[in-house]
Design a protein around this motif. Structure first.
Motif, PDB file in Angstrom:
ATOM      1  N   LEU A  74      -1.684   9.925  -4.078  1.00 47.42           N
ATOM      2  CA  LEU A  74      -1.146   8.580  -3.734  1.00 47.42           C
ATOM      3  C   LEU A  74      -0.674   7.898  -5.231  1.00 47.42           C
ATOM      4  O   LEU A  74       0.172   7.018  -5.234  1.00 47.42           O
TER       5      LEU A  74
ATOM      6  N   GLN B  85       3.575  15.767   0.834  1.00 47.21           N
ATOM      7  CA  GLN B  85       2.282  15.466   0.337  1.00 47.21           C
ATOM      8  C   GLN B  85       1.257  15.642   1.530  1.00 47.21           C
ATOM      9  O   GLN B  85       0.126  16.127   1.345  1.00 47.21           O
TER      10      GLN B  85
ATOM     11  N   HIS C 184     -10.250   9.537  -9.616  1.00 45.93           N
ATOM     12  CA  HIS C 184      -9.957  10.031  -8.478  1.00 45.93           C
ATOM     13  C   HIS C 184     -11.219  10.590  -7.592  1.00 45.93           C
ATOM     14  O   HIS C 184     -11.340  10.220  -6.624  1.00 45.93           O
TER      15      HIS C 184
ATOM     16  N   MET D 209       0.863  -1.245   0.220  1.00 46.50           N
ATOM     17  CA  MET D 209      -0.109  -0.049  -0.256  1.00 46.50           C
ATOM     18  C   MET D 209       0.908   1.345   0.138  1.00 46.50           C
ATOM     19  O   MET D 209       1.829   1.401   0.829  1.00 46.50           O
ATOM     20  N   LYS D 210       0.809   2.111  -0.815  1.00 48.26           N
ATOM     21  CA  LYS D 210       1.172   3.478  -1.112  1.00 48.26           C
ATOM     22  C   LYS D 210       0.951   4.416   0.424  1.00 48.26           C
ATOM     23  O   LYS D 210       0.030   4.341   0.628  1.00 48.26           O
ATOM     24  N   THR D 211       1.956   5.066   0.610  1.00 48.41           N
ATOM     25  CA  THR D 211       1.823   5.936   1.623  1.00 48.41           C
ATOM     26  C   THR D 211       2.110   7.362   1.167  1.00 48.41           C
ATOM     27  O   THR D 211       2.954   7.503   0.215  1.00 48.41           O
ATOM     28  N   LEU D 212       1.784   8.275   1.937  1.00 49.34           N
ATOM     29  CA  LEU D 212       1.890   9.578   1.512  1.00 49.34           C
ATOM     30  C   LEU D 212       3.267  10.202   2.112  1.00 49.34           C
ATOM     31  O   LEU D 212       3.502   9.821   3.403  1.00 49.34           O
ATOM     32  N   SER D 213       3.940  11.004   1.555  1.00 48.60           N
ATOM     33  CA  SER D 213       5.172  11.665   1.973  1.00 48.60           C
ATOM     34  C   SER D 213       4.955  12.748   2.948  1.00 48.60           C
ATOM     35  O   SER D 213       3.861  13.365   2.803  1.00 48.60           O
TER      36      SER D 213
ATOM     37  N   LYS E   8      -6.244  13.435  -2.238  1.00 48.32           N
ATOM     38  CA  LYS E   8      -5.255  12.541  -1.617  1.00 48.32           C
ATOM     39  C   LYS E   8      -5.169  11.209  -2.483  1.00 48.32           C
ATOM     40  O   LYS E   8      -4.099  10.575  -2.705  1.00 48.32           O
ATOM     41  N   ASN E   9      -6.322  10.875  -3.291  1.00 49.21           N
ATOM     42  CA  ASN E   9      -6.015   9.876  -4.168  1.00 49.21           C
ATOM     43  C   ASN E   9      -5.287  10.049  -5.367  1.00 49.21           C
ATOM     44  O   ASN E   9      -4.536   9.452  -5.733  1.00 49.21           O
TER      45      ASN E   9
END
Length: 340
Positions: free
Chosen positions: A263, A8, A273, A1-5, A259-260
Motif C-alpha cells: 500500500l 498486488q 510496516h 485511502m489507497k487501494t491494492l491493485s 500488505k502495508n
C-alpha cells in the motif's frame, strides 16, 4: 485511502498460500510418497499418525501436498490419488464416513439410515475408494472423532478404519491434535501406525537457527526484487515475540506487514510496516499498543514460548475440563531465555 491493485492482491494471495519446504515438512512429504508407493506391494497397509498443536500448519501442509500431487498431471479426472477429508461436524463415525463419500463426489447426502446402514456405509466407501483410485486417505482433525469416547467406542472406530484400509488397500494418515495419539493405543492400530510424526512450534531456546532459516524461506515468496532480511536479529526477535513460535500467527502477521508495504509502494519491508501490523492485529482496545516489540530496544523485548502443549484428560469430571489448553512460558527477555 489507497487501494491494492489486482496484481498486488495476487501477490498477497501467493504469499498467503506459500509453503516453505523445511526439513520437518520434507520428511512428512516423503512419508506420504512412500506410503502411496508401498501400497502397491503390501497386503497389510502401513498407516501414519501426524500430530501437532493448534497453528503449527497441519492443514496447510496436507492441502498443499494434495495440490502438488494433482499438479503432477499424471492423473485423470476420474481418479483422486489423495483424498483429504475431515471429521464431520456431527463427530460420529457414520457422519464421518458419509463426509468422506461426499468428498469423493460419488455419494449424495440424501441417503437415509436403514437397518444395516453402518455396514453398508463402510462397504460403499471401500468400493468408491477403489473406483476413484485413491492412493492415500488423509483424515484431518481426527481427534474430534475420539474425544469424549469410551474405550469400547474407540475400538469400534479403530476397527472401522482397519477394515477400510485393508479392503480398499489404501494407507490412512490420521492428522490431529496431540491427543489423537490415543488411537495408537488401540490394538488394531498400534502396529499399523508405522510412521509417527509431530509438527512442533518454533523455539528460540531449542533451535533458533531452524526458525531463522524458515524466515529466510518465507522471505523468498515476497514480491520484492531482493528478499527482505527477516532472519536478521532485529526483525526475527520481535517477530517471534508477536507469534510466540506459532506458524499460523507468523504467516498472518507477515501478510499484514506485506500488505502495508504494498500500500505504501515500498521496495521492501520496513520496520514501520511491522509496527503498524502489530498495532492492527494486537490492538484490542482504543489507543496505542503498549510494548510493541517493533518499537522497543531488542534487549527489552519480552518473549514467550510454548511450555506445555494442549492435552486431553479423559479422567476429568466434566467434558469442559477434558480439553486442556497449551501453556506459554512466563514472558522474559532473550538474554533470560537463552541463559536457561
Amino acid at each position: 485511502m489507497k487501494t491494492l491493485s489486482p496484481t498486488q492482491i495476487e501477490q498477497l494471495g501467493k504469499f498467503s498460500d506459500c509453503i516453505v519446504m523445511h526439513p520437518q515438512l520434507i520428511t512428512i512429504f516423503n512419508d506420504f510418497d512412500e506410503l502411496r508407493f508401498n501400497r502397491t506391494f503390501q497386503s497389510d497397509q502401513q498407516c501414519m499418525l501426524l500430530t501437532g498443536d493448534t497453528g503449527v500448519g497441519k492443514s496447510h501442509l496436507i492441502n498443499h501436498y494434495k495440490k502438488q500431487v494433482l499438479a503432477s498431471q499424471k492423473y485423470g479426472r476420474e481418479s483422486i490419488p489423495v483424498l483429504v477429508s475431515r471429521i464431520s461436524s456431527g463427530k460420529g463415525l457414520d457422519a464421518t464416513l458419509t463426509q468422506m463419500l461426499m468428498d469423493l463426489e460419488l455419494f449424495g447426502s440424501h441417503q437415509r439410515k436403514k437397518h444395516g446402514y453402518a455396514t453398508d456405509l463402510r462397504k460403499k466407501l471401500v468400493d468408491n475408494l477403489v473406483k476413484a483410485k485413491v492412493e492415500l486417505l488423509i483424515i484431518n482433525e481426527f481427534q474430534e472423532l475420539i474425544e469424549f469416547k469410551t474405550v469400547q467406542e474407540r475400538q469400534l472406530i479403530a476397527n472401522a478404519f482397519k477394515y477400510i484400509s485393508e479392503e480398499a488397500r489404501v494407507p490412512i494418515v490420521l492428522v490431529g491434535m496431540p491427543w489423537a495419539e490415543q488411537i495408537a493405543e488401540e490394538p488394531q492400530w498400534s502396529s499399523r501406525l508405522v510412521r509417527r510424526r509431530k509438527l512442533e512450534y518454533f523455539s528460540l531456546q531449542k533451535d533458533s537457527k531452524y526458525y531463522r532459516q524458515y524466515l529466510m524461506g518465507l522471505a523468498k515468496y515476497m514480491p520484492f526484487e531482493e528478499p527482505p532480511k527477516l532472519e536478521d536479529k532485529h526483525v526475527a526477535i520481535p517477530l517471534f515475540a508477536a507469534c510466540r513460535g506459532e506458524n499460523r500467527i507468523l504467516k498472518h502477521f507477515l501478510l499484514e506487514a506485506l500488505k502495508n508495504a504494498l500500500l505504501a509502494g515500498a521496495n521492501t519491508l520496513e520496520n514501520q510496516h511491522f509496527a503498524d501490523a502489530y498495532t492492527t492485529l494486537f490492538n484490542r482496545t482504543s489507543g496505542t499498543v503498549s510494548n510493541n516489540p517493533f518499537t522497543q530496544p531488542i534487549e527489552d523485548i519480552l518473549i514467550s514460548e510454548v511450555f506445555e502443549h494442549s492435552r486431553y484428560n479423559s479422567n476429568a469430571m466434566s467434558a469442559e475440563d477434558m480439553l486442556i489448553a497449551r501453556v506459554f512460558s512466563k514472558p522474559q527477555t532473550l538474554a533470560q531465555l537463552l541463559s536457561k
